[in-house]
Design an enzyme around this catalytic site. Structure first.
Site, PDB file in Angstrom:
ATOM      1  N   GLU A  49       3.295  -2.307  -5.557  1.00 21.14           N
ATOM      2  CA  GLU A  49       3.547  -2.199  -4.109  1.00 21.14           C
ATOM      3  C   GLU A  49       4.457  -3.331  -3.641  1.00 21.14           C
ATOM      4  OE1 GLU A  49       1.198  -2.885   0.116  1.00 21.14           O
ATOM      5  OE2 GLU A  49       0.134  -3.060  -1.790  1.00 21.14           O
ATOM      6  N   ASP A  53       8.240  -2.552  -2.091  1.00 20.55           N
ATOM      7  CA  ASP A  53       8.643  -2.950  -0.738  1.00 20.55           C
ATOM      8  C   ASP A  53      10.048  -3.538  -0.755  1.00 20.55           C
ATOM      9  OD1 ASP A  53       8.164  -3.768   2.133  1.00 20.55           O
ATOM     10  OD2 ASP A  53       8.341  -5.746   1.231  1.00 20.55           O
ATOM     11  N   ASP A 122       0.708   2.169   1.097  1.00 18.61           N
ATOM     12  CA  ASP A 122       0.786   1.266  -0.059  1.00 18.61           C
ATOM     13  C   ASP A 122       1.197   2.019  -1.326  1.00 18.61           C
ATOM     14  OD1 ASP A 122      -0.110  -0.690   1.662  1.00 18.61           O
ATOM     15  OD2 ASP A 122      -2.156  -0.747   0.852  1.00 18.61           O
ATOM     16  N   GLU A 125       4.958   2.729  -1.691  1.00 16.24           N
ATOM     17  CA  GLU A 125       5.725   1.578  -2.161  1.00 16.24           C
ATOM     18  C   GLU A 125       5.459   1.315  -3.638  1.00 16.24           C
ATOM     19  OE1 GLU A 125       6.378  -1.146   1.795  1.00 16.24           O
ATOM     20  OE2 GLU A 125       4.440  -1.306   0.787  1.00 16.24           O
TER      21      GLU A 125
END
Length: 236
Positions: A49, A53, A122, A125
């Site tokens: 995650e 991002d 979450d 990502e």
């Protein structure tokens, strides 16, 4: 949908087949699942995650920079922020059935975590991070072209953009301007919902009108329409 079914789905729909399937498994594994299966090796999704991002930020910024060569930095930044808001990621997770492939602990499953927006944000990502590590940025771009970027043309991200503030900033670049919103019409629809029409004026001159199912949405639509007029007619 089992993980095997999910793998078949993304292969058929997006032509994605992971070389290292452990990355996909990690991206779809919640911590509570590992707590309940102590003999299983591997990590939960959180590290992926973190990576995903950053990958999203970079690829979205590059995409907008190339797609909108006439936009100034402020417009690019606002659209990037709208597109990488985690609130939108839950929508795209459901769209590609990531929610159906998550490995959850029994307690989390029973509590409805599989459809919890915060988890799906979450997981999106994490999936992007796993795809980037496994196949590189070009494949991530192709995937986003079919999902996130395709949504631009449907105005999906407008809900995350503050058009009223953008209009105010645009109109007040050369000094104070009196901006006024008025509800012009209210209509009862056949499904018992209401449709509002709002106008926006600057110094008593009407700029545009917009409609929406609430006064707030109608005013936002009016501001968006006014911005479009101003951007198409730079001398206004």
């Amino acid at each position: 949908m089992s993980q095997d079914s999910f793998k078949s789905y993304i292969l058929k729909k997006f032509n994605i087949s992971f070389n290292d399937e452990s990355l996909l498994t990690e991206a779809l594994t919640q911590r509570n699942y590992l707590n309940e299966h102590p003999d299983e090796k591997g990590r939960d999704y959180q590290r992926l995650e973190f990576l995903g991002d950053s990958v999203m930020q970079m690829i979205v910024a590059e995409y907008l920079f190339k797609r909108y060569p006439d936009w100034h930095e402020g417009q690019l930044t606002e659209m990037r922020i709208a597109m990488v808001q985690t609130r939108s990621f839950a929508h795209f997770s459901r769209m590609v059935h990531l929610n159906e492939g998550i490995r959850l602990g029994k307690g989390e499953e029973m509590s409805g975590a599989r459809d919890r927006d915060s988890l799906l944000e979450d997981i999106w990502e994490a999936f992007i991070g796993a795809l980037y590590l496994d196949q590189g940025a070009d494949v991530v771009r192709q995937f986003l072209n079919q999902t996130l970027f395709a949504a631009i043309d449907t105005d999906f991200f407008d809900r995350f953009i503050d058009f009223k503030s953008r209009l105010q900033e645009r109109l007040q670049t050369k000094g104070s301007v009196d901006i006024d919103y008025q509800t012009e019409k209210e209509e009862q629809l056949s499904d018992n919902t209401q449709l509002f029409e709002a106008s926006v004026s600057a110094n008593d001159k009407e700029l545009a009108r917009g409609t929406g199912k609430s006064i707030k949405d109608a005013e936002k639509a009016a501001a968006r329409a006014a911005l479009k007029i101003l951007e198409d007619n730079v001398n206004l």
